[in-house]
Scaffold this motif. Sequence first.
Motif, PDB file in Angstrom:
ATOM      1  N   SER A 319      -0.798   1.960   2.418  1.00 26.42           N
ATOM      2  CA  SER A 319      -1.028   2.864   3.234  1.00 26.42           C
ATOM      3  C   SER A 319      -0.051   2.599   4.478  1.00 26.42           C
ATOM      4  O   SER A 319       0.314   1.677   4.782  1.00 26.42           O
ATOM      5  N   GLY A 320      -0.104   4.028   5.184  1.00 20.47           N
ATOM      6  CA  GLY A 320       1.063   3.982   6.308  1.00 20.47           C
ATOM      7  C   GLY A 320       2.551   4.428   5.838  1.00 20.47           C
ATOM      8  O   GLY A 320       2.720   5.229   4.690  1.00 20.47           O
ATOM      9  N   ARG A 321       3.472   3.827   6.550  1.00 16.34           N
ATOM     10  CA  ARG A 321       4.917   4.387   6.266  1.00 16.34           C
ATOM     11  C   ARG A 321       5.774   3.017   6.749  1.00 16.34           C
ATOM     12  O   ARG A 321       5.370   2.502   7.819  1.00 16.34           O
ATOM     13  N   LYS A 322       6.913   2.769   6.243  1.00 23.35           N
ATOM     14  CA  LYS A 322       8.037   1.880   6.410  1.00 23.35           C
ATOM     15  C   LYS A 322       9.291   2.575   6.486  1.00 23.35           C
ATOM     16  O   LYS A 322       9.690   3.186   5.471  1.00 23.35           O
ATOM     17  N   ASN A 323      10.307   2.020   7.467  1.00 22.18           N
ATOM     18  CA  ASN A 323      11.690   2.424   7.419  1.00 22.18           C
ATOM     19  C   ASN A 323      12.437   0.970   7.367  1.00 22.18           C
ATOM     20  O   ASN A 323      12.149   0.071   7.925  1.00 22.18           O
ATOM     21  N   PHE A 324      13.317   1.161   6.268  1.00 22.45           N
ATOM     22  CA  PHE A 324      14.062  -0.396   5.794  1.00 22.45           C
ATOM     23  C   PHE A 324      15.593   0.241   5.944  1.00 22.45           C
ATOM     24  O   PHE A 324      15.950   1.407   5.702  1.00 22.45           O
ATOM     25  N   HIS A 377      18.263  -7.221   6.007  1.00 24.44           N
ATOM     26  CA  HIS A 377      17.462  -6.087   6.175  1.00 24.44           C
ATOM     27  C   HIS A 377      16.621  -6.094   7.403  1.00 24.44           C
ATOM     28  O   HIS A 377      16.141  -7.624   7.689  1.00 24.44           O
ATOM     29  N   ALA A 378      16.250  -5.280   8.008  1.00 20.69           N
ATOM     30  CA  ALA A 378      15.358  -5.072   9.113  1.00 20.69           C
ATOM     31  C   ALA A 378      14.347  -4.059   8.919  1.00 20.69           C
ATOM     32  O   ALA A 378      14.743  -2.967   7.886  1.00 20.69           O
ATOM     33  N   VAL A 379      13.095  -3.960   9.481  1.00 19.84           N
ATOM     34  CA  VAL A 379      12.011  -3.185   9.127  1.00 19.84           C
ATOM     35  C   VAL A 379      11.316  -2.473  10.115  1.00 19.84           C
ATOM     36  O   VAL A 379      11.114  -3.292  11.263  1.00 19.84           O
ATOM     37  N   TYR A 380      11.164  -1.188  10.459  1.00 17.49           N
ATOM     38  CA  TYR A 380      10.407  -0.501  11.524  1.00 17.49           C
ATOM     39  C   TYR A 380       9.177  -0.065  10.716  1.00 17.49           C
ATOM     40  O   TYR A 380       9.330   0.694   9.658  1.00 17.49           O
TER      41      TYR A 380
END
Length: 492
Positions: A319-324, A377-380
């Motif tokens: 669930s939700g959303r991620k930016n890679f 990598h970084a994740v927001y």
Amino acid sequence: MQDANICTHCQLAENPDASFWVKCDSCPQWVHVKCIPLKRIHYSNLVSSGDLTYPSSTKEIRSYRCSKHKEDEYLTVSAFVIRKGKRQRNVENAEDIHVNKRYNFRNNQVIDYIALNEGEAKREKMKHPHKDSFMNCFEKWQNNSNIMSAADFTAKFDDIKEPYKISDPLNSGVYVPKMETHDGFLTVHDITEIIGENYRVDVMDVQTQMNESWTLGSWNEYFTNTEPDNRDRIRNVISLEVSNIEALELERPTVVRQNDLVDRIWSFDKRLGQNDKKKKEEDDPRPKVKKYILMSVKDAYTDFHLDFAGTSVYYNVISGRKNFLLFPPTQLNIEKYVEWSLEEHQNSVFLGDVLQDGIAMELNAGDLFMIPAGYIHAVYTPVDSLVFGGNFLTIRDLQTHLKIVEIERLTKVPKRFTFPKFNQVMGKLCEFLVLNKINATGYDTDGDLITKTTDAAIQSLYVYLTKPEVKYRPLNFTSRKQLAKALADLIS
């Protein structure tokens, strides 16, 4: 609802007479230590109450539960106590007291003061300073083309060198159970009920990128029951490993199970039958990196990193959303990463601005993302999110794994953040290769694993195995030296 940053005793956010705070072990509430009634501080009956004073540092505090909770509403001091202004050690009982790392403390200020560039700048407590840089970099490298079907990804796995989103995750073999509540989606509350509210988890403070130790019940209170505006800080859980929790009924993608190097070689021992192998694995369980639960609130940010040993990653958003934002392990990128990792003022530099050949991808609920070995990598996290994922080593990326392990050594990564039992995995692989590659038709198990191992990979294994710092006791050879010689003989 009480503001978690307002001390419930003095009702102040700032108190010049209170030198430090303590966070409740079971909810997000912070209080000034010196505001807590002295009679409620428990010192393990070491000295009479008349001799006691308040703790003078966080090192003297073991845990705390605020007045919202009915049980154990005390500050508990470890093997050190305060008496008449001096710290004394209770030698008699010291060995009987297990002192955990104490992460749940902060200074009196709500705002972090962290050196940025030439001076000190105030950080907004609900926004990481790299967020804007991340989003600008994300827009620059945004990729909507790295999408592949599960069948194609499996067929081309050995040749894949870039991250891909799987277009049909339901056909990938990944599985997350449906629940009877919350529209059928697995939630943080469900996970807490299954695992237990007293289970310990590492919680990352997004501003400092440092971990605190919480109970899962405390995390659930923060994530599920605390409105975003009332959260005292932005926090993130990225290391809850759940491989052995069968009640969660989570299943990895088929391609991961087929290529996980640990699964394929861990129980290999020419001397043992199946029953003996099973018993041996019970005595020496394989590394627990298969299945992780990641729980992130809105605006959570994980700075640039390499997964331990440069492992490949599968990442299923529940669930939700991620930016890679990801960068390949090219020579230039690795050099920049090492330089940044060793930088004293690392927090002041956004690494994405100096790396090349980026790939930025947005993941939504239901998406399955596959990351090959070695990607920096970084994740927001744009909205509260729950993710099921895991790490795995492969023959395909063996040389990358060995390269990243050397980088971890150079950058002095603490042992607890490295791939568990990595030396054993590599040692077992060496034995597997030597004892199975008898001749062109001598493969008795996993013949494809043998054929996929190139001479260059074997040479890299040999170099690694012969390093003085690598400790491994062979199962089927009299010494590591004998195993290394047999491995070298495989190179054509």
